[in-house]
Motif scaffolding. Structure first.
Motif, PDB file in Angstrom:
ATOM      1  N   GLY A   1     -29.496  35.141 -36.657  1.00  0.00           N
ATOM      2  CA  GLY A   1     -29.272  36.426 -37.247  1.00  0.00           C
ATOM      3  C   GLY A   1     -28.427  37.302 -36.334  1.00  0.00           C
ATOM      4  N   VAL A   2     -28.116  38.453 -36.832  1.00  0.00           N
ATOM      5  CA  VAL A   2     -27.329  39.440 -36.099  1.00  0.00           C
ATOM      6  C   VAL A   2     -28.272  40.501 -35.564  1.00  0.00           C
ATOM      7  CG1 VAL A   2     -25.530  41.184 -36.296  1.00  0.00           C
ATOM      8  CG2 VAL A   2     -25.320  39.050 -37.558  1.00  0.00           C
ATOM      9  N   PHE A   3     -28.139  40.821 -34.271  1.00  0.00           N
ATOM     10  CA  PHE A   3     -28.968  41.843 -33.659  1.00  0.00           C
ATOM     11  C   PHE A   3     -28.082  42.956 -33.149  1.00  0.00           C
ATOM     12  CE2 PHE A   3     -31.388  37.944 -33.314  1.00  0.00           C
ATOM     13  CZ  PHE A   3     -32.613  38.344 -33.811  1.00  0.00           C
ATOM     14  N   ASN A   4     -28.272  44.155 -33.686  1.00  0.00           N
ATOM     15  CA  ASN A   4     -27.565  45.344 -33.221  1.00  0.00           C
ATOM     16  C   ASN A   4     -28.606  46.352 -32.802  1.00  0.00           C
ATOM     17  OD1 ASN A   4     -24.987  44.369 -33.942  1.00  0.00           O
ATOM     18  ND2 ASN A   4     -25.375  44.942 -36.056  1.00  0.00           N
ATOM     19  N   THR A   5     -28.352  47.037 -31.706  1.00  0.00           N
ATOM     20  CA  THR A   5     -29.261  48.065 -31.233  1.00  0.00           C
ATOM     21  C   THR A   5     -28.536  49.395 -31.301  1.00  0.00           C
ATOM     22  OG1 THR A   5     -30.243  46.457 -29.728  1.00  0.00           O
ATOM     23  CG2 THR A   5     -30.761  48.767 -29.350  1.00  0.00           C
ATOM     24  N   VAL A   6     -29.109  50.333 -32.050  1.00  0.00           N
ATOM     25  CA  VAL A   6     -28.489  51.640 -32.243  1.00  0.00           C
ATOM     26  C   VAL A   6     -29.426  52.735 -31.751  1.00  0.00           C
ATOM     27  CG1 VAL A   6     -27.113  50.846 -34.200  1.00  0.00           C
ATOM     28  CG2 VAL A   6     -29.347  51.881 -34.605  1.00  0.00           C
ATOM     29  N   LYS A   7     -28.863  53.890 -31.525  1.00  0.00           N
ATOM     30  CA  LYS A   7     -29.633  55.050 -31.102  1.00  0.00           C
ATOM     31  C   LYS A   7     -30.535  55.507 -32.254  1.00  0.00           C
ATOM     32  CE  LYS A   7     -28.866  59.741 -29.492  1.00  0.00           C
ATOM     33  NZ  LYS A   7     -27.851  60.758 -29.242  1.00  0.00           N
ATOM     34  N   PRO A   8     -31.824  55.749 -31.979  1.00  0.00           N
ATOM     35  CA  PRO A   8     -32.701  56.244 -33.045  1.00  0.00           C
ATOM     36  C   PRO A   8     -32.122  57.506 -33.680  1.00  0.00           C
ATOM     37  CG  PRO A   8     -33.999  55.637 -31.123  1.00  0.00           C
ATOM     38  CD  PRO A   8     -32.538  55.579 -30.717  1.00  0.00           C
ATOM     39  N   GLY A   9     -32.228  57.604 -34.992  1.00  0.00           N
ATOM     40  CA  GLY A   9     -31.688  58.745 -35.726  1.00  0.00           C
ATOM     41  C   GLY A   9     -30.266  58.531 -36.209  1.00  0.00           C
ATOM     42  N   SER A  10     -29.660  57.415 -35.831  1.00  0.00           N
ATOM     43  CA  SER A  10     -28.290  57.101 -36.249  1.00  0.00           C
ATOM     44  C   SER A  10     -28.246  56.695 -37.719  1.00  0.00           C
ATOM     45  CB  SER A  10     -27.728  55.934 -35.433  1.00  0.00           C
ATOM     46  OG  SER A  10     -27.672  56.238 -34.075  1.00  0.00           O
ATOM     47  N   THR A  11     -27.052  56.765 -38.282  1.00  0.00           N
ATOM     48  CA  THR A  11     -26.800  56.188 -39.598  1.00  0.00           C
ATOM     49  C   THR A  11     -26.017  54.904 -39.373  1.00  0.00           C
ATOM     50  OG1 THR A  11     -26.820  58.345 -40.674  1.00  0.00           O
ATOM     51  CG2 THR A  11     -25.717  56.560 -41.851  1.00  0.00           C
ATOM     52  N   VAL A  12     -26.536  53.810 -39.908  1.00  0.00           N
ATOM     53  CA  VAL A  12     -25.990  52.485 -39.644  1.00  0.00           C
ATOM     54  C   VAL A  12     -25.310  51.938 -40.897  1.00  0.00           C
ATOM     55  CG1 VAL A  12     -26.577  50.131 -38.930  1.00  0.00           C
ATOM     56  CG2 VAL A  12     -27.895  52.080 -38.036  1.00  0.00           C
ATOM     57  N   PRO A  13     -24.007  51.622 -40.811  1.00  0.00           N
ATOM     58  CA  PRO A  13     -23.346  51.004 -41.961  1.00  0.00           C
ATOM     59  C   PRO A  13     -23.788  49.545 -42.118  1.00  0.00           C
ATOM     60  CG  PRO A  13     -21.724  51.769 -40.322  1.00  0.00           C
ATOM     61  CD  PRO A  13     -23.088  51.909 -39.728  1.00  0.00           C
ATOM     62  N   VAL A  14     -24.284  49.201 -43.295  1.00  0.00           N
ATOM     63  CA  VAL A  14     -24.707  47.840 -43.602  1.00  0.00           C
ATOM     64  C   VAL A  14     -23.756  47.327 -44.685  1.00  0.00           C
ATOM     65  CG1 VAL A  14     -26.599  46.379 -44.431  1.00  0.00           C
ATOM     66  CG2 VAL A  14     -27.100  48.448 -43.097  1.00  0.00           C
ATOM     67  N   LYS A  15     -23.171  46.141 -44.481  1.00  0.00           N
ATOM     68  CA  LYS A  15     -22.162  45.625 -45.402  1.00  0.00           C
ATOM     69  C   LYS A  15     -22.385  44.150 -45.674  1.00  0.00           C
ATOM     70  CE  LYS A  15     -18.922  48.121 -42.534  1.00  0.00           C
ATOM     71  NZ  LYS A  15     -17.610  48.144 -41.920  1.00  0.00           N
ATOM     72  N   PHE A  16     -21.969  43.727 -46.884  1.00  0.00           N
ATOM     73  CA  PHE A  16     -21.906  42.302 -47.170  1.00  0.00           C
ATOM     74  C   PHE A  16     -20.848  42.067 -48.235  1.00  0.00           C
ATOM     75  CE2 PHE A  16     -24.927  43.621 -50.406  1.00  0.00           C
ATOM     76  CZ  PHE A  16     -24.579  42.846 -51.504  1.00  0.00           C
ATOM     77  N   LYS A  17     -20.370  40.840 -48.284  1.00  0.00           N
ATOM     78  CA  LYS A  17     -19.335  40.451 -49.234  1.00  0.00           C
ATOM     79  C   LYS A  17     -19.801  39.205 -49.973  1.00  0.00           C
ATOM     80  CE  LYS A  17     -14.395  39.629 -49.375  1.00  0.00           C
ATOM     81  NZ  LYS A  17     -13.147  39.779 -48.631  1.00  0.00           N
ATOM     82  N   LEU A  18     -19.663  39.209 -51.287  1.00  0.00           N
ATOM     83  CA  LEU A  18     -19.993  38.030 -52.077  1.00  0.00           C
ATOM     84  C   LEU A  18     -18.874  37.004 -51.935  1.00  0.00           C
ATOM     85  CD1 LEU A  18     -21.366  39.721 -55.317  1.00  0.00           C
ATOM     86  CD2 LEU A  18     -22.671  38.708 -53.449  1.00  0.00           C
ATOM     87  N   THR A  19     -19.241  35.733 -51.858  1.00  0.00           N
ATOM     88  CA  THR A  19     -18.260  34.672 -51.706  1.00  0.00           C
ATOM     89  C   THR A  19     -18.529  33.565 -52.719  1.00  0.00           C
ATOM     90  OG1 THR A  19     -19.607  33.549 -50.032  1.00  0.00           O
ATOM     91  CG2 THR A  19     -17.973  35.135 -49.226  1.00  0.00           C
ATOM     92  N   GLY A  20     -17.687  32.566 -52.717  1.00  0.00           N
ATOM     93  CA  GLY A  20     -17.857  31.428 -53.609  1.00  0.00           C
ATOM     94  C   GLY A  20     -17.741  31.850 -55.063  1.00  0.00           C
ATOM     95  N   ALA A  21     -18.592  31.299 -55.911  1.00  0.00           N
ATOM     96  CA  ALA A  21     -18.543  31.583 -57.345  1.00  0.00           C
ATOM     97  C   ALA A  21     -18.844  33.048 -57.655  1.00  0.00           C
ATOM     98  CB  ALA A  21     -19.529  30.678 -58.085  1.00  0.00           C
ATOM     99  N   SER A  22     -19.499  33.757 -56.731  1.00  0.00           N
ATOM    100  CA  SER A  22     -19.846  35.167 -56.943  1.00  0.00           C
ATOM    101  C   SER A  22     -18.790  36.127 -56.401  1.00  0.00           C
ATOM    102  CB  SER A  22     -21.182  35.484 -56.271  1.00  0.00           C
ATOM    103  OG  SER A  22     -22.204  34.711 -56.839  1.00  0.00           O
ATOM    104  N   ALA A  23     -17.759  35.631 -55.751  1.00  0.00           N
ATOM    105  CA  ALA A  23     -16.727  36.491 -55.151  1.00  0.00           C
ATOM    106  C   ALA A  23     -16.104  37.399 -56.209  1.00  0.00           C
ATOM    107  CB  ALA A  23     -15.651  35.632 -54.496  1.00  0.00           C
ATOM    108  N   GLY A  24     -15.896  38.647 -55.811  1.00  0.00           N
ATOM    109  CA  GLY A  24     -15.207  39.596 -56.678  1.00  0.00           C
ATOM    110  C   GLY A  24     -16.060  40.246 -57.749  1.00  0.00           C
ATOM    111  N   ILE A  25     -17.365  40.006 -57.772  1.00  0.00           N
ATOM    112  CA  ILE A  25     -18.234  40.658 -58.762  1.00  0.00           C
ATOM    113  C   ILE A  25     -18.485  42.089 -58.284  1.00  0.00           C
ATOM    114  CG2 ILE A  25     -20.518  40.694 -59.826  1.00  0.00           C
ATOM    115  CD1 ILE A  25     -20.543  37.644 -59.601  1.00  0.00           C
ATOM    116  N   PRO A  26     -17.974  43.099 -59.021  1.00  0.00           N
ATOM    117  CA  PRO A  26     -18.092  44.478 -58.562  1.00  0.00           C
ATOM    118  C   PRO A  26     -19.353  45.203 -59.020  1.00  0.00           C
ATOM    119  CG  PRO A  26     -16.658  44.411 -60.447  1.00  0.00           C
ATOM    120  CD  PRO A  26     -17.073  42.984 -60.157  1.00  0.00           C
ATOM    121  N   ASP A  27     -20.145  44.597 -59.904  1.00  0.00           N
ATOM    122  CA  ASP A  27     -21.273  45.328 -60.479  1.00  0.00           C
ATOM    123  C   ASP A  27     -22.617  44.643 -60.257  1.00  0.00           C
ATOM    124  OD1 ASP A  27     -20.714  43.211 -62.133  1.00  0.00           O
ATOM    125  OD2 ASP A  27     -20.702  44.375 -63.988  1.00  0.00           O
ATOM    126  N   ALA A  28     -22.728  43.895 -59.168  1.00  0.00           N
ATOM    127  CA  ALA A  28     -24.014  43.275 -58.830  1.00  0.00           C
ATOM    128  C   ALA A  28     -25.014  44.367 -58.454  1.00  0.00           C
ATOM    129  CB  ALA A  28     -23.847  42.298 -57.677  1.00  0.00           C
TER     130      ALA A  28
END
Length: 85
Positions: A1-28
């Motif tokens: 997994g990915v481990f990131n350590t941020v300052k408490p109280g921060s706003t953290v951007p969380v992102k993911f991208k669909l790939t394969g047969a699901s790539a490009g689906i904008p309304d999941a």
């Protein structure tokens, strides 16, 4: 997994991208949740970024980036390790 350590109280951007047969689906329907694993704070290893927190728990789709985004506010959470799903 990915481990990131941020300052408490921060706003953290969380992102993911669909790939394969699901790539490009904008309304999941994708929701964000988290669970605290322990109370052990680690040294911060991420640079703070200025982003506006999202409300609710739904990711939004960015057509320009072809990915889903959620800005997670950690305001009010105590220091420790969390897992996001």
């Amino acid at each position: 997994g990915v481990f990131n350590t941020v300052k408490p109280g921060s706003t953290v951007p969380v992102k993911f991208k669909l790939t394969g047969a699901s790539a490009g689906i904008p309304d999941a329907t994708a929701t964000f949740s988290y669970r605290k694993l322990d109370n052990t704070p680690d040294p911060v290893n991420e640079t703070s970024v200025a982003v506006t927190r999202d409300t609710g728990s739904r990711f939004r789709y960015s057509a320009s980036d072809d990915q889903y985004l959620f800005n997670w506010s950690t305001k009010g959470l105590t220091a420790g390790s969390f897992t996001c799903t």
